[in-house]
Design a protein around this motif. Structure first.
Motif, short mmCIF file in Angstrom:
data_model
loop_
_atom_site.label_atom_id
_atom_site.label_comp_id
_atom_site.label_asym_id
_atom_site.label_seq_id
_atom_site.Cartn_x
_atom_site.Cartn_y
_atom_site.Cartn_z
N ARG A 224 28.73 15.83 31.35
CA ARG A 224 29.25 15.45 32.67
C ARG A 224 28.31 14.48 33.38
NH1 ARG A 224 33.36 19.00 34.55
NH2 ARG A 224 33.82 20.63 33.01
N ASP A 225 27.77 13.56 32.58
CA ASP A 225 26.79 12.59 33.10
C ASP A 225 27.49 11.25 33.31
OD1 ASP A 225 24.68 10.90 33.61
OD2 ASP A 225 23.36 11.76 32.07
N ALA A 226 28.01 11.05 34.52
CA ALA A 226 28.76 9.84 34.81
C ALA A 226 27.90 8.58 34.75
CB ALA A 226 29.42 9.96 36.18
N ALA A 227 26.64 8.70 35.20
CA ALA A 227 25.75 7.53 35.19
C ALA A 227 25.47 7.09 33.76
CB ALA A 227 24.45 7.87 35.91
N ARG A 228 25.28 8.05 32.87
CA ARG A 228 25.04 7.73 31.47
C ARG A 228 26.27 7.08 30.84
NH1 ARG A 228 22.02 5.82 27.53
NH2 ARG A 228 22.41 6.79 25.50
N ALA A 229 27.46 7.53 31.22
CA ALA A 229 28.70 6.93 30.72
C ALA A 229 28.78 5.46 31.09
CB ALA A 229 29.91 7.68 31.27
N ALA A 230 28.39 5.15 32.33
CA ALA A 230 28.39 3.75 32.76
C ALA A 230 27.37 2.94 31.98
CB ALA A 230 28.09 3.67 34.26
N GLU A 231 26.22 3.53 31.74
CA GLU A 231 25.14 2.82 31.04
C GLU A 231 25.53 2.48 29.61
OE1 GLU A 231 20.53 3.68 29.53
OE2 GLU A 231 21.51 5.05 30.92
N VAL A 232 26.08 3.45 28.86
CA VAL A 232 26.43 3.18 27.46
C VAL A 232 27.62 2.22 27.37
CG1 VAL A 232 25.46 5.36 26.65
CG2 VAL A 232 27.90 5.24 27.21
N SER A 233 28.50 2.25 28.37
CA SER A 233 29.63 1.31 28.38
C SER A 233 29.13 -0.11 28.61
CB SER A 233 30.63 1.70 29.48
OG SER A 233 31.19 2.97 29.21
N ARG A 234 28.19 -0.25 29.50
CA ARG A 234 27.61 -1.58 29.76
C ARG A 234 26.90 -2.11 28.52
NH1 ARG A 234 24.86 -0.07 33.57
NH2 ARG A 234 26.43 -0.38 35.18
N ASP A 235 26.19 -1.24 27.84
CA ASP A 235 25.45 -1.66 26.64
C ASP A 235 26.39 -2.14 25.54
OD1 ASP A 235 23.09 -1.03 27.88
OD2 ASP A 235 22.81 0.89 26.86
N VAL A 236 27.48 -1.40 25.31
CA VAL A 236 28.37 -1.80 24.21
C VAL A 236 29.15 -3.06 24.58
CG1 VAL A 236 30.49 -0.51 24.81
CG2 VAL A 236 29.88 -0.86 22.41
N MET A 237 29.47 -3.25 25.85
CA MET A 237 30.15 -4.48 26.25
C MET A 237 29.25 -5.70 26.04
SD MET A 237 33.27 -3.83 27.15
CE MET A 237 33.29 -2.57 25.87
N SER A 238 27.96 -5.54 26.36
CA SER A 238 27.01 -6.63 26.14
C SER A 238 26.87 -6.93 24.65
CB SER A 238 25.64 -6.27 26.72
OG SER A 238 25.72 -6.11 28.12
N ARG A 239 26.84 -5.88 23.85
CA ARG A 239 26.70 -6.08 22.41
C ARG A 239 27.96 -6.72 21.82
NH1 ARG A 239 24.69 -1.67 17.82
NH2 ARG A 239 24.46 -3.22 16.17
N SER A 240 29.12 -6.35 22.34
CA SER A 240 30.37 -6.93 21.82
C SER A 240 30.43 -8.43 22.09
CB SER A 240 31.58 -6.23 22.44
OG SER A 240 31.69 -6.50 23.82
N LEU A 241 29.84 -8.85 23.21
CA LEU A 241 29.77 -10.29 23.49
C LEU A 241 28.97 -11.01 22.42
CD1 LEU A 241 29.28 -10.41 27.35
CD2 LEU A 241 30.93 -11.77 26.07
#
Length: 257
Positions: A224-241
Motif C-alpha cells: 500500500r505504498d502509493a509513493a513507491r508506485a509513482a516512483e517505479v512508474s516514472r522509472d519504467v516510463m523513462s526507460r521505455s523512452l
C-alpha cells in the motif's frame, strides 16, 4: 407508327456539355465512409490548414454520398477539430496539431502515417501521467491493482499478448485512480498505442523492463505504498523512452527508402 424517342447529344446539337462532378459508387455506411475519407485526406495534407474545403456538392459526389450525409460527417470533423464549419461560409481546414481534439489520435492511428518523433512525444506524456494515476490507484484500490499484476507471471514472448496486458494495466490504473480524465486521455490514443506497442514488445529488453516494472508495482500495491508506485512508474516510463529510440530510428530508415 410511333417513332422511338431519341436524344440529341450536346456535341451534335452544338451546345456545350455540362461538367458534373465525378460520382463515386455509394458506400455501404455512407456517413462513416465520408468521415473516414475526409479525415484521411486532411491528415495526408491534401487540404492545407487555413484553406477552404471544396464545395459540398463536389465533396459529396467524390465520396458517393448525399449532401446531408456529408454535412453530418463535417459536423463530426468540426467537433474533433479537423475543420471549422461556418454557417454561410466555406468550411475551413484546421491545423490539427493546434486545434484538434483527442479523436485526432485515433484517426492518426487508423488513417495517417505517424509523424517522426510523435510516439516519443506520446511516451513523454505518459511519463508525466503514469506516476500520477499509479499513485492514486495504489492509494485507493491496492488489492485490485495487485490482483491484476499477479497475472503478469504467465506472460510469454508474444508481443500482442504483452500489448494487451500492458494496455489493460494502464487502463486499470487510470480507472482506479478515480479521475476519469486520465481514462479519456488514454482512450484517445488506444489504437496508436496498440500499433506501436507491438513493435516495442518485440524487443526482449522491452519485455524485461516491463516485467521488472510489474513486479515492483505489485510489491508497492501489496505494501500500500502509493509513493513507491509513482516512483517505479516514472522509472519504467523513462526507460521505455530510451528503449523506443532505436525502434524509431529503424522506422525512419524504412520511410526514407
Amino acid at each position: 407508327m410511333v417513332r422511338p424517342l431519341t436524344s440529341t447529344s450536346p456535341a451534335a446539337s452544338g451546345r456545350p456539355a455540362l461538367r458534373r462532378p465525378a460520382v463515386a459508387a455509394a458506400p455501404r455506411r455512407p456517413g462513416a465512409h465520408a468521415e473516414r475519407e475526409l479525415a484521411s485526406a486532411l491528415l495526408a495534407g491534401r487540404f492545407a490548414p487555413g484553406a477552404a474545403l471544396p464545395p459540398e456538392r463536389e465533396l459529396a459526389a467524390a465520396r458517393g454520398v448525399t449532401r446531408p450525409t456529408l454535412r453530418e460527417a463535417l459536423k463530426k470533423l468540426d467537433r474533433d477539430g479537423f475543420v471549422s464549419v461556418r454557417h454561410g461560409l466555406p468550411t475551413r481546414v484546421n491545423d490539427v496539431w493546434t486545434e484538434g481534439g483527442l479523436n485526432v489520435l485515433a484517426a492518426l492511428a487508423e488513417h495517417g502515417e505517424v509523424p517522426r518523433g510523435f510516439v516519443k512525444q506520446l511516451l513523454e506524456v505518459r511519463e508525466v501521467l503514469a506516476p500520477a494515476y499509479a499513485r492514486e490507484a495504489v492509494r485507493r484500490e491496492p488489492a485490485r491493482v495487485a490482483a491484476y499484476l499477479a497475472r503478469a507471471a504467465s506472460l510469454g514472448s508474444d508481443p500482442a499478448e504483452w500489448t494487451e496486458y500492458d494496455w489493460g494495466l494502464h487502463r486499470l490504473l487510470a480507472v482506479a485512480s478515480g479521475n476519469p480524465v486520465y481514462v479519456l486521455i488514454l482512450n484517445g490514443f488506444r489504437e496508436l498505442f496498440s500499433r506501436m506497442a507491438r513493435l516495442y514488445f518485440e524487443r526482449p529488453a522491452a519485455r524485461a523492463a516491463s516485467r521488472a516494472f510489474y513486479a515492483s508495482l505489485a510489491e508497492a500495491a501489496e505494501a500500500r505504498d502509493a509513493a513507491r508506485a509513482a516512483e517505479v512508474s516514472r522509472d519504467v516510463m523513462s526507460r521505455s523512452l530510451r528503449l523506443w529510440r532505436p525502434i524509431e530510428g529503424k522506422l525512419a530508415r524504412g520511410r526514407s527508402r
